[in-house]
Design an enzyme around this catalytic site. Sequence first.
Site, PDB file in Angstrom:
ATOM      1  N   ASP A  33      10.631  -3.464   7.449  1.00 40.67           N
ATOM      2  CA  ASP A  33       9.179  -2.784   7.478  1.00 40.67           C
ATOM      3  C   ASP A  33       9.531  -1.165   7.538  1.00 40.67           C
ATOM      4  OD1 ASP A  33       6.305  -3.784   8.408  1.00 40.67           O
ATOM      5  OD2 ASP A  33       6.355  -1.763   8.768  1.00 40.67           O
ATOM      6  N   VAL A  60      10.163   0.111   1.183  1.00 40.50           N
ATOM      7  CA  VAL A  60      10.346  -0.822   0.034  1.00 40.50           C
ATOM      8  C   VAL A  60      10.304  -0.147  -1.343  1.00 40.50           C
ATOM      9  CG1 VAL A  60       9.656  -3.186   1.052  1.00 40.50           C
ATOM     10  CG2 VAL A  60       7.972  -1.621  -0.264  1.00 40.50           C
ATOM     11  N   SER A 138      -3.209 -10.600  -3.532  1.00 42.28           N
ATOM     12  CA  SER A 138      -4.671 -10.373  -3.037  1.00 42.28           C
ATOM     13  C   SER A 138      -5.666 -11.107  -3.586  1.00 42.28           C
ATOM     14  CB  SER A 138      -4.830  -8.971  -2.827  1.00 42.28           C
ATOM     15  OG  SER A 138      -6.443  -8.618  -2.778  1.00 42.28           O
ATOM     16  N   TYR A 151      -5.471  -1.008  -6.302  1.00 37.71           N
ATOM     17  CA  TYR A 151      -4.739  -1.932  -5.650  1.00 37.71           C
ATOM     18  C   TYR A 151      -4.897  -3.250  -6.332  1.00 37.71           C
ATOM     19  CZ  TYR A 151      -4.671  -5.027  -1.385  1.00 37.71           C
ATOM     20  OH  TYR A 151      -4.243  -6.066  -0.477  1.00 37.71           O
ATOM     21  N   LYS A 155      -1.807  -5.563  -7.438  1.00 37.23           N
ATOM     22  CA  LYS A 155      -1.733  -6.940  -7.003  1.00 37.23           C
ATOM     23  C   LYS A 155      -1.643  -8.001  -8.022  1.00 37.23           C
ATOM     24  CE  LYS A 155      -1.303  -6.469  -2.365  1.00 37.23           C
ATOM     25  NZ  LYS A 155      -0.122  -6.925  -1.602  1.00 37.23           N
ATOM     26  N   THR A 186      -6.406  -8.609  10.070  1.00 35.87           N
ATOM     27  CA  THR A 186      -5.357  -7.881  10.729  1.00 35.87           C
ATOM     28  C   THR A 186      -5.485  -6.361  10.838  1.00 35.87           C
ATOM     29  OG1 THR A 186      -4.667  -7.270   8.166  1.00 35.87           O
ATOM     30  CG2 THR A 186      -3.800  -9.093   9.104  1.00 35.87           C
TER      31      THR A 186
HETATM   32  N1  LIG Z   1      -5.588  -8.744   5.496  1.00 35.28           N
HETATM   33  C1  LIG Z   1      -6.079  -9.306   4.452  1.00 35.28           C
HETATM   34  O1  LIG Z   1      -7.540  -9.775   4.483  1.00 35.28           O
HETATM   35  C2  LIG Z   1      -5.414  -9.131   3.058  1.00 35.28           C
HETATM   36  C3  LIG Z   1      -5.987  -9.482   1.897  1.00 35.28           C
HETATM   37  C4  LIG Z   1      -5.723  -9.234   0.963  1.00 35.28           C
HETATM   38  C5  LIG Z   1      -4.146  -8.965   0.719  1.00 35.28           C
HETATM   39  N2  LIG Z   1      -3.437  -8.468   1.768  1.00 35.28           N
HETATM   40  C6  LIG Z   1      -2.014  -8.298   1.636  1.00 35.28           C
HETATM   41  O2  LIG Z   1      -1.424  -8.828   2.717  1.00 35.28           O
HETATM   42  C7  LIG Z   1      -0.314  -8.058   2.961  1.00 35.28           C
HETATM   43  C8  LIG Z   1      -0.007  -7.755   4.589  1.00 35.28           C
HETATM   44  O3  LIG Z   1      -0.862  -7.085   5.025  1.00 35.28           O
HETATM   45  P1  LIG Z   1      -1.754  -7.228   6.363  1.00 35.28           P
HETATM   46  O4  LIG Z   1      -3.136  -7.527   6.426  1.00 35.28           O
HETATM   47  O5  LIG Z   1      -0.867  -8.125   7.057  1.00 35.28           O
HETATM   48  O6  LIG Z   1      -1.583  -5.711   6.812  1.00 35.28           O
HETATM   49  P2  LIG Z   1      -0.847  -4.788   7.962  1.00 35.28           P
HETATM   50  O7  LIG Z   1      -0.923  -3.350   7.780  1.00 35.28           O
HETATM   51  O8  LIG Z   1      -0.947  -5.505   8.922  1.00 35.28           O
HETATM   52  O9  LIG Z   1       0.798  -5.196   7.534  1.00 35.28           O
HETATM   53  C9  LIG Z   1       1.278  -4.571   6.317  1.00 35.28           C
HETATM   54  C10 LIG Z   1       2.673  -3.989   6.786  1.00 35.28           C
HETATM   55  O10 LIG Z   1       3.430  -3.413   5.708  1.00 35.28           O
HETATM   56  C11 LIG Z   1       4.173  -2.381   6.220  1.00 35.28           C
HETATM   57  N3  LIG Z   1       4.268  -1.237   4.890  1.00 35.28           N
HETATM   58  C12 LIG Z   1       3.562  -0.492   4.209  1.00 35.28           C
HETATM   59  N4  LIG Z   1       4.020   0.037   3.361  1.00 35.28           N
HETATM   60  C13 LIG Z   1       5.234  -0.178   3.195  1.00 35.28           C
HETATM   61  C14 LIG Z   1       6.545   0.390   2.851  1.00 35.28           C
HETATM   62  N5  LIG Z   1       6.257   1.143   1.889  1.00 35.28           N
HETATM   63  N6  LIG Z   1       7.737  -0.221   2.990  1.00 35.28           N
HETATM   64  C15 LIG Z   1       7.752  -1.134   3.777  1.00 35.28           C
HETATM   65  N7  LIG Z   1       6.922  -1.659   4.659  1.00 35.28           N
HETATM   66  C16 LIG Z   1       5.597  -1.107   4.509  1.00 35.28           C
HETATM   67  C17 LIG Z   1       3.258  -1.618   7.121  1.00 35.28           C
HETATM   68  O11 LIG Z   1       4.173  -1.035   8.132  1.00 35.28           O
HETATM   69  C18 LIG Z   1       2.698  -2.808   7.840  1.00 35.28           C
HETATM   70  O12 LIG Z   1       3.750  -3.318   8.802  1.00 35.28           O
HETATM   71  C19 LIG Z   1      -0.353  -6.659   2.141  1.00 35.28           C
HETATM   72  O13 LIG Z   1       0.435  -6.658   1.159  1.00 35.28           O
HETATM   73  C20 LIG Z   1      -1.834  -6.861   1.756  1.00 35.28           C
HETATM   74  O14 LIG Z   1      -2.199  -5.974   0.480  1.00 35.28           O
HETATM   75  C21 LIG Z   1      -4.146  -8.675   3.192  1.00 35.28           C
END
Ligand SMILES: NC(=O)c1ccc[n+]([C@@H]2O[C@H](COP(=O)([O-])OP(=O)(O)OC[C@H]3O[C@@H](n4cnc5c(N)ncnc54)[C@H](O)[C@@H]3O)[C@@H](O)[C@H]2O)c1
Length: 247
Positions: A33, A60, A138, A151, A155, A186
């Site tokens: 992370d 990343v 997503s 976005y 995705k 989240t």
């Molecule tokens: N929460 C939702 O409803 C939802 C919906 C659709 C998609 N997503 C996807 O799920 C995944 C996780 O999201 P989440 O909701 O757990 O969010 P979150 O913000 O809780 O977690 C995302 C994590 O990714 C890390 N991160 C961001 N950019 C980074 C980088 N460049 N290098 C390394 N780490 C990095 C952040 O530090 C964080 O810890 C994401 O890809 C998000 O797009 C989430």
Amino acid sequence: MTRVAVVTGGASGIGAATCLELGRRGHNVAVLDLDGARAQRVAEEVRLLGVQAVAVGVDVTDRPAVEEAFAKTRSELGPVGILVTSAGQVGFDTFTEISWESWQRLIDVNLNGTFHCCQVAIPDMVEAGWGRIVTISSSSAQRGSPRMVHYAAAKGAVITLTKSLAREYATAGITANSIPPSGIETEMQHQSQAEGHLPPNEVMAGSIPLGHLGTPADIAAAAGFLASEQAGFITGQVLGVNGGAVL
Ligand SMILES: NC(=O)c1ccc[n+]([C@@H]2O[C@H](COP(=O)([O-])OP(=O)(O)OC[C@H]3O[C@@H](n4cnc5c(N)ncnc54)[C@H](O)[C@@H]3O)[C@@H](O)[C@H]2O)c1
């Protein structure tokens, strides 16, 4: 069988829940992370499950740093068998106001970051003749999302990347599947709500057939299954975990 699992975005939300799920399933876990300190705390929680875990602070989008993170994982835990790519960032802009910087950042984190991690992980899987890749995409890529064109495009490409990897590496014993979440509580979602980009929980819940939001553990359960031995005949699939929001 115990495998080495790498989870990107493992410090928070879906990624953190997935680290714990994979640990509960007996795998050793590398928590990658941007936030190395939080990744360290998740790794400590994973170790309490009786498996090994390492934390690496890594962006990343930074290819040399990704290579170093995987090298550290290999030297401390062994070759990588499972990769879950959850690192991601969201953005909200009217289409004509998407700046080039914002477009590039969302493509870079969500798509290019997934590309780097898959490309660095796959040689270990090919060598072992076994691998599991689970990308977190997503629902915005499945149905399109206003003010999220950057976005959603990133995705959508993650889903296509995943399907193509599934075909290219099927005979190597590697499966690749994508989970497009929707409505998962989240920090990412809370921040989007706080900034007024998403409606409050009760309104969001009203558009979900099951009538409530999901949890990171809901996604982690699906990711854990897709990464398991039993899921070996499932590849190239998009498994919506969304309370029925996208059918
Ligand atoms: N929460 C939702 O409803 C939802 C919906 C659709 C998609 N997503 C996807 O799920 C995944 C996780 O999201 P989440 O909701 O757990 O969010 P979150 O913000 O809780 O977690 C995302 C994590 O990714 C890390 N991160 C961001 N950019 C980074 C980088 N460049 N290098 C390394 N780490 C990095 C952040 O530090 C964080 O810890 C994401 O890809 C998000 O797009 C989430």
